[in-house]
Design a protein around this motif. Structure first.
Motif, PDB file in Angstrom:
ATOM      1  N   GLN A  75      72.365  66.581  69.348  1.00  0.00           N
ATOM      2  CA  GLN A  75      71.890  65.296  69.837  1.00  0.00           C
ATOM      3  C   GLN A  75      72.962  64.218  69.712  1.00  0.00           C
ATOM      4  O   GLN A  75      73.080  63.342  70.584  1.00  0.00           O
ATOM      5  N   ALA A  76      73.762  64.272  68.650  1.00  0.00           N
ATOM      6  CA  ALA A  76      74.842  63.303  68.491  1.00  0.00           C
ATOM      7  C   ALA A  76      75.859  63.407  69.619  1.00  0.00           C
ATOM      8  O   ALA A  76      76.339  62.396  70.153  1.00  0.00           O
ATOM      9  N   LEU A  77      76.186  64.639  69.998  1.00  0.00           N
ATOM     10  CA  LEU A  77      77.259  64.853  70.968  1.00  0.00           C
ATOM     11  C   LEU A  77      76.784  64.814  72.419  1.00  0.00           C
ATOM     12  O   LEU A  77      77.524  64.385  73.303  1.00  0.00           O
ATOM     13  N   THR A  78      75.562  65.246  72.684  1.00  0.00           N
ATOM     14  CA  THR A  78      75.098  65.315  74.077  1.00  0.00           C
ATOM     15  C   THR A  78      74.245  64.123  74.490  1.00  0.00           C
ATOM     16  O   THR A  78      74.186  63.788  75.678  1.00  0.00           O
ATOM     17  N   GLU A  79      73.591  63.480  73.535  1.00  0.00           N
ATOM     18  CA  GLU A  79      72.708  62.358  73.855  1.00  0.00           C
ATOM     19  C   GLU A  79      73.278  61.020  73.400  1.00  0.00           C
ATOM     20  O   GLU A  79      73.343  60.069  74.184  1.00  0.00           O
ATOM     21  N   LEU A 101      79.409  63.347  75.035  1.00  0.00           N
ATOM     22  CA  LEU A 101      80.748  63.920  75.009  1.00  0.00           C
ATOM     23  C   LEU A 101      80.970  64.813  76.226  1.00  0.00           C
ATOM     24  O   LEU A 101      80.132  65.658  76.558  1.00  0.00           O
ATOM     25  N   LEU A 102      82.130  64.638  76.881  1.00  0.00           N
ATOM     26  CA  LEU A 102      82.451  65.377  78.095  1.00  0.00           C
ATOM     27  C   LEU A 102      83.626  66.322  77.869  1.00  0.00           C
ATOM     28  O   LEU A 102      84.458  66.116  76.973  1.00  0.00           O
ATOM     29  N   ALA A 103      83.700  67.334  78.699  1.00  0.00           N
ATOM     30  CA  ALA A 103      84.838  68.252  78.671  1.00  0.00           C
ATOM     31  C   ALA A 103      86.124  67.465  78.881  1.00  0.00           C
ATOM     32  O   ALA A 103      86.195  66.572  79.728  1.00  0.00           O
ATOM     33  N   VAL A 126      83.529  48.900  71.916  1.00  0.00           N
ATOM     34  CA  VAL A 126      83.027  50.273  71.883  1.00  0.00           C
ATOM     35  C   VAL A 126      81.507  50.262  71.705  1.00  0.00           C
ATOM     36  O   VAL A 126      80.890  49.219  71.486  1.00  0.00           O
ATOM     37  N   GLU A 127      80.923  51.455  71.780  1.00  0.00           N
ATOM     38  CA  GLU A 127      79.522  51.636  71.433  1.00  0.00           C
ATOM     39  C   GLU A 127      79.432  52.178  70.011  1.00  0.00           C
ATOM     40  O   GLU A 127      80.348  52.860  69.530  1.00  0.00           O
ATOM     41  N   ALA A 128      78.332  51.863  69.339  1.00  0.00           N
ATOM     42  CA  ALA A 128      78.117  52.360  67.978  1.00  0.00           C
ATOM     43  C   ALA A 128      76.632  52.617  67.789  1.00  0.00           C
ATOM     44  O   ALA A 128      75.819  51.697  67.915  1.00  0.00           O
ATOM     45  N   ASN A 129      76.300  53.869  67.515  1.00  0.00           N
ATOM     46  CA  ASN A 129      74.895  54.268  67.401  1.00  0.00           C
ATOM     47  C   ASN A 129      74.664  55.010  66.097  1.00  0.00           C
ATOM     48  O   ASN A 129      75.359  55.988  65.810  1.00  0.00           O
ATOM     49  N   ALA A 130      73.688  54.551  65.312  1.00  0.00           N
ATOM     50  CA  ALA A 130      73.212  55.310  64.160  1.00  0.00           C
ATOM     51  C   ALA A 130      71.865  55.903  64.540  1.00  0.00           C
ATOM     52  O   ALA A 130      71.047  55.247  65.175  1.00  0.00           O
ATOM     53  N   PHE A 131      71.642  57.160  64.182  1.00  0.00           N
ATOM     54  CA  PHE A 131      70.394  57.792  64.597  1.00  0.00           C
ATOM     55  C   PHE A 131      69.963  58.830  63.577  1.00  0.00           C
ATOM     56  O   PHE A 131      70.745  59.290  62.742  1.00  0.00           O
TER      57      PHE A 131
END
Length: 311
Positions: free
Chosen positions: A134-138, A142-144, A250-255
């Motif tokens: 979820q951290a990497l895809t949502e 993160l893209l190739a 930048v963006e910054a998200n804690a989840f």
């Protein structure tokens, strides 16, 4: 049935006990799992201490958040699983109760266990792998071809994240302790930084994404490494997040991750294809749950701690 419980909040060594409790009721959407193993996580020892739960306990609480085992019964409306299926799940965090001989889990949170994985390996994955996914895809998308910095790449979330990021086609940089360098490389990291002997913010080129599993100074030192428009995603609190987003552009998200059986099925596919492997360090019997919790509480472990539950 046997279950690991607390009757009050407090230090692990004082309040964690092995009790006899009633088996859980099976609702119409529930899968009753005869547990064979349960993963032990930092959130578990925080729950024991009453973290973010100031109210006292009105009744004993069964601990545990992830489980692997065999389906013993299903509710009336369950269609995806049958008695005898081998499964694993991240249980509903509002319920917990994975440190027990039987665990009732909503069908939507359960996935089939890959045949090649042991129950102990399967129990080590749901919470950390779902967090990483979820951290990497949502949270960061993160893209190739992008570069990602993953802190603590030999820890539970970090080890899963290194492998998932490689599956997504990213270039992976990670920080680890000296004794985990080879492990991180074996998981697929392209650049491994010994955080005790190197300052990561002096040797890492700009990245598109930072996955922070540490917080504090490590988190603060990561912001300048992000490319404009990049994203820092953290599983711990981000102090003054809006100010930092504005300062660095930048963006910054804690989840906090959510249970998801469909995503766990996708993770199982990565295990079957060889793109994701669990890293288990310690397996202890259910009777030694307090020792397992204390080990996780000490932190800095390579790989996961798991409880083995007898059939």
């Amino acid at each position: 049935m046997k279950a690991v419980t607390i009757h009050t909040y407090g230090p692990v060594t004082d309040v964690v006990t092995l009790d006899e409790v009633p088996a859980p009721a099976v609702g119409p959407r529930d899968v009753l799992i005869e547990a064979r193993a349960a993963g032990v996580n930092p959130i578990d020892h925080l729950i024991v201490k009453g973290f973010m739960q100031p109210e006292g306990l009105s009744e004993p609480r069964v601990l545990g958040n992830e489980v692997a085992g065999v389906v013993a019964a299903v509710g009336d409306t369950v269609t995806g699983f049958a008695v005898g299926d081998e499964v694993f799940a991240r249980v509903d965090p509002r319920v917990g109760a994975a440190f027990a001989e039987y665990v009732a889990v909503d069908e939507s949170l359960v996935a089939a266990k890959p045949a090649a994985m042991s129950f102990e390996e399967a129990a080590s994955l749901p919470l950390v792998a779902l967090t990483a996914w979820q951290a990497l895809t949502e949270q960061s998308r993160l893209l190739a071809g992008q570069r990602v910095l993953i802190h603590a790449g030999a820890g539970g979330v970090g080890a899963a994240a290194v492998q998932i990021a490689k599956h997504l086609g990213a270039e992976v940089v990670t920080t680890v302790s000296p004794d985990s360098i080879e492990l991180a490389r074996s998981l697929g990291a392209d650049q491994v930084i010994d955080y005790r002997n190197e300052k990561f913010d002096e040797v890492v080129e700009p990245v598109d994404v930072v996955l922070d599993t540490v917080g504090g100074e490590t988190q603060d030192r990561s912001f300048p490494l992000l490319k404009p428009g990049g994203t820092l995603v953290s599983i711990v609190f981000i102090q003054d997040a809006e100010a930092k987003k504005a300062r660095w552009g930048v963006e910054a998200n804690a989840f906090f991750m959510r249970p998801d059986g469909a995503q766990l099925t996708r993770i199982a596919e990565l295990v079957t294809s060889g793109e994701l492997r669990p890293v288990v360090r310690t397996v202890l019997p259910l009777e030694r749950a307090a020792d397992a919790l204390a080990e996780v509480e000490r932190g800095r472990a390579r790989g996961r701690t798991v409880l083995s539950i007898s059939a």
